[in-house]
Design a protein around this motif. Structure first.
Motif, PDB file in Angstrom:
ATOM      1  N   PRO A 254       0.606  -1.050   0.105  1.00  0.00           N
ATOM      2  CA  PRO A 254       0.300   0.255   0.286  1.00  0.00           C
ATOM      3  C   PRO A 254       0.776   1.428   0.252  1.00  0.00           C
ATOM      4  CG  PRO A 254      -0.067  -1.320   2.564  1.00  0.00           C
ATOM      5  CD  PRO A 254       0.636  -1.649   1.240  1.00  0.00           C
ATOM      6  N   ILE A 255       2.383   1.011   0.840  1.00  0.00           N
ATOM      7  CA  ILE A 255       2.857   2.446   0.299  1.00  0.00           C
ATOM      8  C   ILE A 255       3.436   2.619  -0.751  1.00  0.00           C
ATOM      9  CG2 ILE A 255       5.282   2.992   1.397  1.00  0.00           C
ATOM     10  CD1 ILE A 255       5.114   1.933   4.003  1.00  0.00           C
ATOM     11  N   SER A 256       3.435   1.071  -2.075  1.00  0.00           N
ATOM     12  CA  SER A 256       3.887   2.273  -2.912  1.00  0.00           C
ATOM     13  C   SER A 256       3.001   2.487  -4.037  1.00  0.00           C
ATOM     14  CB  SER A 256       4.721   0.356  -3.778  1.00  0.00           C
ATOM     15  OG  SER A 256       5.761   0.242  -2.993  1.00  0.00           O
ATOM     16  N   ILE A 257       1.296   2.073  -3.455  1.00  0.00           N
ATOM     17  CA  ILE A 257       0.344   2.354  -4.004  1.00  0.00           C
ATOM     18  C   ILE A 257      -0.117   4.146  -3.349  1.00  0.00           C
ATOM     19  CG2 ILE A 257      -2.347   2.468  -4.192  1.00  0.00           C
ATOM     20  CD1 ILE A 257      -1.935  -0.713  -3.957  1.00  0.00           C
ATOM     21  N   LEU A 258      -0.082   4.025  -2.308  1.00  0.00           N
ATOM     22  CA  LEU A 258      -0.137   6.140  -2.222  1.00  0.00           C
ATOM     23  C   LEU A 258       1.040   6.991  -2.859  1.00  0.00           C
ATOM     24  CD1 LEU A 258      -0.814   4.990   2.168  1.00  0.00           C
ATOM     25  CD2 LEU A 258      -2.353   6.267   0.058  1.00  0.00           C
ATOM     26  N   VAL A 259       2.328   6.635  -2.838  1.00  0.00           N
ATOM     27  CA  VAL A 259       3.382   6.680  -3.285  1.00  0.00           C
ATOM     28  C   VAL A 259       2.601   7.170  -5.263  1.00  0.00           C
ATOM     29  CG1 VAL A 259       6.012   7.084  -3.958  1.00  0.00           C
ATOM     30  CG2 VAL A 259       5.327   6.036  -2.119  1.00  0.00           C
ATOM     31  N   VAL A 260       2.988   6.329  -6.060  1.00  0.00           N
ATOM     32  CA  VAL A 260       2.340   6.610  -7.114  1.00  0.00           C
ATOM     33  C   VAL A 260       1.513   7.617  -7.270  1.00  0.00           C
ATOM     34  CG1 VAL A 260       1.375   5.126  -8.985  1.00  0.00           C
ATOM     35  CG2 VAL A 260       3.670   4.074  -7.919  1.00  0.00           C
ATOM     36  N   VAL A 261       0.169   7.057  -6.464  1.00  0.00           N
ATOM     37  CA  VAL A 261      -0.411   8.052  -5.942  1.00  0.00           C
ATOM     38  C   VAL A 261      -0.618   9.991  -5.892  1.00  0.00           C
ATOM     39  CG1 VAL A 261      -3.104   9.652  -5.390  1.00  0.00           C
ATOM     40  CG2 VAL A 261      -2.391   6.096  -6.020  1.00  0.00           C
ATOM     41  N   HIS A 262       0.330  10.086  -5.053  1.00  0.00           N
ATOM     42  CA  HIS A 262       0.476  11.261  -4.935  1.00  0.00           C
ATOM     43  C   HIS A 262       1.526  11.960  -6.257  1.00  0.00           C
ATOM     44  CE1 HIS A 262       3.910  14.179  -2.489  1.00  0.00           C
ATOM     45  NE2 HIS A 262       4.255  12.990  -2.992  1.00  0.00           N
ATOM     46  N   TYR A 263       2.551  10.931  -6.128  1.00  0.00           N
ATOM     47  CA  TYR A 263       3.076  11.606  -7.151  1.00  0.00           C
ATOM     48  C   TYR A 263       2.221  11.781  -8.840  1.00  0.00           C
ATOM     49  CZ  TYR A 263       7.018  11.751 -11.271  1.00  0.00           C
ATOM     50  OH  TYR A 263       7.958  12.699 -11.772  1.00  0.00           O
ATOM     51  N   TRP A 264       1.202  11.302  -8.942  1.00  0.00           N
ATOM     52  CA  TRP A 264       0.149  11.686 -10.236  1.00  0.00           C
ATOM     53  C   TRP A 264      -0.806  12.081  -9.951  1.00  0.00           C
ATOM     54  CZ3 TRP A 264      -1.240   7.505 -14.190  1.00  0.00           C
ATOM     55  CH2 TRP A 264      -2.450   7.702 -14.749  1.00  0.00           C
ATOM     56  N   TRP A 265      -1.036  13.127  -8.644  1.00  0.00           N
ATOM     57  CA  TRP A 265      -2.401  14.083  -8.262  1.00  0.00           C
ATOM     58  C   TRP A 265      -0.856  15.346  -8.651  1.00  0.00           C
ATOM     59  CZ3 TRP A 265      -5.718  12.155  -3.345  1.00  0.00           C
ATOM     60  CH2 TRP A 265      -6.215  11.328  -3.780  1.00  0.00           C
ATOM     61  N   LEU A 266       0.108  14.919  -7.649  1.00  0.00           N
ATOM     62  CA  LEU A 266       1.475  16.482  -7.734  1.00  0.00           C
ATOM     63  C   LEU A 266       1.302  16.809  -8.892  1.00  0.00           C
ATOM     64  CD1 LEU A 266       3.231  18.028  -6.794  1.00  0.00           C
ATOM     65  CD2 LEU A 266       4.649  15.864  -7.400  1.00  0.00           C
ATOM     66  N   VAL A 267       1.127  16.034 -10.578  1.00  0.00           N
ATOM     67  CA  VAL A 267       1.190  16.067 -11.652  1.00  0.00           C
ATOM     68  C   VAL A 267       0.156  17.269 -12.198  1.00  0.00           C
ATOM     69  CG1 VAL A 267       2.385  15.643 -14.248  1.00  0.00           C
ATOM     70  CG2 VAL A 267       3.515  14.003 -12.364  1.00  0.00           C
ATOM     71  N   LYS A 268       0.070  17.778 -12.721  1.00  0.00           N
ATOM     72  CA  LYS A 268      -0.773  18.434 -13.521  1.00  0.00           C
ATOM     73  C   LYS A 268      -0.743  18.723 -14.422  1.00  0.00           C
ATOM     74  CE  LYS A 268      -0.559  22.793 -10.185  1.00  0.00           C
ATOM     75  NZ  LYS A 268      -0.270  23.949  -9.386  1.00  0.00           N
ATOM     76  N   ARG A 269      -0.289  18.011 -15.667  1.00  0.00           N
ATOM     77  CA  ARG A 269      -0.228  18.253 -17.131  1.00  0.00           C
ATOM     78  C   ARG A 269      -0.104  16.926 -17.657  1.00  0.00           C
ATOM     79  NH1 ARG A 269       1.532  24.029 -19.252  1.00  0.00           N
ATOM     80  NH2 ARG A 269       0.199  25.541 -18.302  1.00  0.00           N
ATOM     81  N   ASP A 270       1.503  16.669 -18.006  1.00  0.00           N
ATOM     82  CA  ASP A 270       1.921  15.894 -17.530  1.00  0.00           C
ATOM     83  C   ASP A 270       2.518  14.295 -17.202  1.00  0.00           C
ATOM     84  OD1 ASP A 270       3.617  14.181 -20.333  1.00  0.00           O
ATOM     85  OD2 ASP A 270       4.949  14.733 -20.212  1.00  0.00           O
ATOM     86  N   ILE A 271       1.457  13.799 -17.475  1.00  0.00           N
ATOM     87  CA  ILE A 271       1.041  12.239 -16.720  1.00  0.00           C
ATOM     88  C   ILE A 271       1.882  10.814 -16.718  1.00  0.00           C
ATOM     89  CG2 ILE A 271      -0.942  13.200 -15.741  1.00  0.00           C
ATOM     90  CD1 ILE A 271      -2.698  10.686 -17.354  1.00  0.00           C
ATOM     91  N   THR A 272       2.552  11.182 -17.879  1.00  0.00           N
ATOM     92  CA  THR A 272       3.361  10.003 -18.878  1.00  0.00           C
ATOM     93  C   THR A 272       4.495   9.456 -17.722  1.00  0.00           C
ATOM     94  OG1 THR A 272       3.305  10.717 -20.690  1.00  0.00           O
ATOM     95  CG2 THR A 272       5.089   9.229 -20.125  1.00  0.00           C
ATOM     96  N   GLU A 273       4.948  10.527 -16.692  1.00  0.00           N
ATOM     97  CA  GLU A 273       6.206   9.449 -15.997  1.00  0.00           C
ATOM     98  C   GLU A 273       5.470   9.088 -14.415  1.00  0.00           C
ATOM     99  OE1 GLU A 273      10.246  11.245 -13.838  1.00  0.00           O
ATOM    100  OE2 GLU A 273       9.690  12.404 -15.053  1.00  0.00           O
ATOM    101  N   PRO A 274       4.469   8.764 -13.569  1.00  0.00           N
ATOM    102  CA  PRO A 274       3.425   9.069 -13.025  1.00  0.00           C
ATOM    103  C   PRO A 274       2.912   7.443 -13.551  1.00  0.00           C
ATOM    104  CG  PRO A 274       2.626  11.260 -13.675  1.00  0.00           C
ATOM    105  CD  PRO A 274       3.838  11.125 -13.690  1.00  0.00           C
ATOM    106  N   ALA A 275       2.818   7.713 -14.296  1.00  0.00           N
ATOM    107  CA  ALA A 275       2.013   6.209 -15.157  1.00  0.00           C
ATOM    108  C   ALA A 275       2.919   5.576 -15.657  1.00  0.00           C
ATOM    109  CB  ALA A 275       1.815   6.947 -17.037  1.00  0.00           C
ATOM    110  N   ILE A 276       3.544   5.465 -15.988  1.00  0.00           N
ATOM    111  CA  ILE A 276       5.030   4.278 -16.289  1.00  0.00           C
ATOM    112  C   ILE A 276       4.767   4.110 -14.758  1.00  0.00           C
ATOM    113  CG2 ILE A 276       7.647   4.624 -16.766  1.00  0.00           C
ATOM    114  CD1 ILE A 276       7.121   6.822 -19.228  1.00  0.00           C
ATOM    115  N   TYR A 277       5.840   4.821 -13.768  1.00  0.00           N
ATOM    116  CA  TYR A 277       5.885   3.883 -12.693  1.00  0.00           C
ATOM    117  C   TYR A 277       3.952   3.518 -12.435  1.00  0.00           C
ATOM    118  CZ  TYR A 277       9.464   7.009 -12.324  1.00  0.00           C
ATOM    119  OH  TYR A 277      11.036   7.831 -12.339  1.00  0.00           O
TER     120      TYR A 277
END
Length: 274
Positions: free
Chosen positions: A214-237
């Motif tokens: 669950p920690i890894s999932i939370l970190v990916v969600v944290h990164y996804w919500w942080l990015v406002k425009r290009d979500i390519t990098e968090p999507a790859i992770y």
């Protein structure tokens, strides 16, 4: 015809005695040869022979050689994990926004460290190299190290150690709430990563360290919500994390199916972990 005389008037009896002597001597010589051959065989069997592998076989190494190799590899991996920090020190002073650059870089490498740590078990199964597990603890601690740098940068350089302002962001901004929760959950995993805690917690240690999922999932969600425009990098992770979790789910399902017939016959089955 008369018997031949041996010159002592025995008339051939001496010849018969000589035949018996030859027979006795031959038997003794045979026993001596057999004894010598047995000693040579025992000596050659007891003496260590150097193992020479065939050309088509992989060269073998002793436990000492393997431990030396693993120690050298650990040093190499340790230095490799420090490269992001060296890059940060080198590039941060010349960045347009050093605080943002440090915050982004440390957060990214914390996430990468978690994904690499989760990749150790699949790699061990695919390569059949159990030695890979010896690197998992160090990789996980480096992920926590970069997470600490990420949090410290945000708390010290963004909020200047103002606990009230920090807590206000945690409550009001969802992506910070998720990221802060992930960091707090990482702390007990790092504290209990030593051998003493493994022995003390026993089976509860494995249960506690399942929090890494669950920690890894939370970190990916944290990164996804942080990015406002290009979500390519968090999507790859996120895709990499999804593959790692699906592999664990598949392994857990296979273990459960394998233990099913035993449980039907009333046999106790050991708990499995995904």
């Amino acid at each position: 015809m008369g018997r031949l005389d041996d010159g002592h008037g025995n008339g051939g009896r001496g010849k018969k005695t000589d035949y018996k002597g030859c027979q006795i001597g031959a038997a003794a010589a045979t026993q001596a040869c057999t004894r010598d051959a047995t000693q040579r065989v025992n000596t050659s069997a007891a003496a260590p022979r150097p193992y020479v592998s065939a050309p088509w076989q992989e060269p073998t190494c002793t436990d000492r050689d393997l431990s030396i190799m693993i120690r050298n590899l650990k040093i190499a991996v340790f230095l490799l994990c420090l490269l992001p920090l060296a890059r940060l020190v080198w590039l941060a002073p010349s960045a347009v926004n050093p605080v943002e650059f440090i915050t982004h870089s440390t957060g990214t490498w914390a996430l990468v460290g978690l994904l690499v740590t989760l990749s150790v078990s699949p790699l061990r199964q695919f390569t059949s190299r159990n030695e890979l597990l010896k690197f998992r603890r160090m990789l996980g601690l480096f992920a926590f190290f970069y997470a600490c740098l990420h949090f410290t940068t945000w708390f010290a350089l963004d909020h200047f150690f103002d606990v009230g302002a920090m807590w206000h962001d945690v409550v009001k901004r969802p992506f910070i709430t998720v990221g802060f929760s992930a960091f707090v959950l990482l702390i007990p995993l790092a504290v209990t990563s030593n051998d003493a805690m493994v022995r003390k917690l026993k089976r509860n240690w494995a249960r506690l360290h399942k929090l890494v999922y669950p920690i890894s999932i939370l970190v990916v969600v944290h990164y996804w919500w942080l990015v406002k425009r290009d979500i390519t990098e968090p999507a790859i992770y996120g895709l990499v994390l999804a593959l790692l979790l699906l592999w664990r789910l598949d392994r857990w399902q296979k273990r459960r199916n394998a233990s099913g017939p035993q449980s039907k016959h009333g046999r106790a089955t050991a708990p499995t972990t995904p």
